[in-house]
Every structure is written in C-alpha cells, then in structure tokens.
Design a protein around this motif. Structure first.
Motif, short mmCIF file in Angstrom:
data_model
loop_
_atom_site.label_atom_id
_atom_site.label_comp_id
_atom_site.label_asym_id
_atom_site.label_seq_id
_atom_site.Cartn_x
_atom_site.Cartn_y
_atom_site.Cartn_z
N UNK A 1 0.85 -1.19 0.00
CA UNK A 1 0.00 0.00 0.00
C UNK A 1 0.89 1.24 0.00
N UNK A 2 0.41 2.26 -0.65
CA UNK A 2 1.13 3.53 -0.67
C UNK A 2 0.84 4.26 0.64
N UNK A 3 1.87 4.44 1.46
CA UNK A 3 1.71 5.13 2.74
C UNK A 3 3.04 5.71 3.18
N UNK A 4 2.96 6.61 4.14
CA UNK A 4 4.15 7.19 4.74
C UNK A 4 4.20 6.72 6.18
N UNK A 5 5.33 6.17 6.59
CA UNK A 5 5.54 5.71 7.96
C UNK A 5 6.54 6.63 8.64
N UNK A 6 6.15 7.23 9.76
CA UNK A 6 7.08 8.06 10.52
C UNK A 6 7.21 7.50 11.93
N UNK A 7 8.42 7.51 12.44
CA UNK A 7 8.75 6.97 13.76
C UNK A 7 9.23 8.14 14.61
N UNK A 8 8.56 8.38 15.74
CA UNK A 8 8.90 9.54 16.57
C UNK A 8 9.75 9.17 17.79
N UNK A 9 10.28 7.96 17.81
CA UNK A 9 11.14 7.56 18.93
C UNK A 9 12.50 8.26 18.85
N UNK A 10 13.28 8.13 19.90
CA UNK A 10 14.59 8.79 19.94
C UNK A 10 15.55 8.17 18.92
N UNK A 11 16.61 8.89 18.56
CA UNK A 11 17.52 8.43 17.50
C UNK A 11 18.15 7.06 17.77
N UNK A 12 18.57 6.80 19.01
CA UNK A 12 19.21 5.52 19.31
C UNK A 12 18.23 4.37 19.16
N UNK A 13 17.01 4.54 19.68
CA UNK A 13 16.00 3.48 19.55
C UNK A 13 15.70 3.20 18.08
N UNK A 14 15.57 4.26 17.29
CA UNK A 14 15.31 4.09 15.87
C UNK A 14 16.47 3.35 15.20
N UNK A 15 17.70 3.72 15.53
CA UNK A 15 18.87 3.07 14.93
C UNK A 15 18.95 1.60 15.31
N UNK A 16 18.50 1.26 16.50
CA UNK A 16 18.55 -0.13 16.96
C UNK A 16 17.47 -0.99 16.32
N UNK A 17 16.44 -0.37 15.76
CA UNK A 17 15.42 -1.12 15.07
C UNK A 17 14.19 -0.28 14.78
N UNK A 18 13.63 -0.46 13.59
CA UNK A 18 12.43 0.27 13.19
C UNK A 18 11.70 -0.53 12.12
N UNK A 19 10.46 -0.15 11.87
CA UNK A 19 9.68 -0.82 10.84
C UNK A 19 10.29 -0.44 9.49
#
Length: 109
Positions: A22-40
């Motif tokens: 599906x065409x969508x935009x996913x944004x993750x608002x967690x802190x930089x380290x958490x995002x770097x350690x894993x994200x969708x």
C-alpha cells in the motif's frame, strides 16, 4: 471548533498494508538511538528538527502512520499532523514494541 482527527491502526492492519505494498508514509517519533537499533522497514524518523522539512516534502494525500514506543505519544503526534493538513493519519496501536514482538524478523536496523 472541531479538532483534526486521526485513526487507530492495529498491527495486523499495518502488516496487511505493507504486504500489499500500500502507498503510505511511515514516521517513527522515537529517539535516535532506539530508531537506529530497530524500526519498521520503510519508516523515517521524525523529530522537532526534521518536522519542518517533512511538512514541506510529504504528500498530504497519502495515508500517514505514526509510530512511537507503545502507541501512546503517537496519538498526540498524529492529531497534530492531522491539523497540518494530512487527510488520513493513523497512530499505530502497540507501537514499535508490539510490532517487534509480533514480527521480530521484520525489523530494519
């Protein structure tokens, strides 16, 4: 005056959307380290420093899914983004924590 609204999205629905490409935009608002350690996969990190650029470049007609840790702070961010003109905004119930629990093999690092 009515407040801009967002919708709740559960993990199985997001999984279906992503599987169906599906065409969508996913944004993750967690802190930089958490995002770097894993994200969708396919998500981009959004914070106070990047939000202005995001608002300029994002397409408001594409569904927007907001991800946080557990699905709580994403609700406030989703409501705010809906107020910025995004027509279809979702907060991911359970957040990244639930996604990672259900789909440990589908986490980008």
């Amino acid at each position: 005056m009515t407040m801009p609204t967002f919708h709740h999205l559960d993990i199985p629905a997001l999984d279906d959307w992503l599987a169906g490409e599906a065409r969508l935009t996913l944004v993750d608002i967690r802190d930089p380290l958490s995002f770097a350690q894993g994200h969708i996969p396919g998500s981009c990190r959004l914070d106070n420093d990047s939000v202005a650029t995001f608002l300029e470049e994002a397409t408001p007609d594409i569904p927007l899914v907001v991800v946080c840790y557990h699905g709580h702070s994403s609700q406030q961010a989703a409501a705010w983004l809906a107020g910025q003109g995004f027509r279809e905004v979702y907060s991911l119930d359970g957040g990244f924590t639930e996604w990672q629990h259900r789909h440990p093999d589908r986490v980008a690092r």
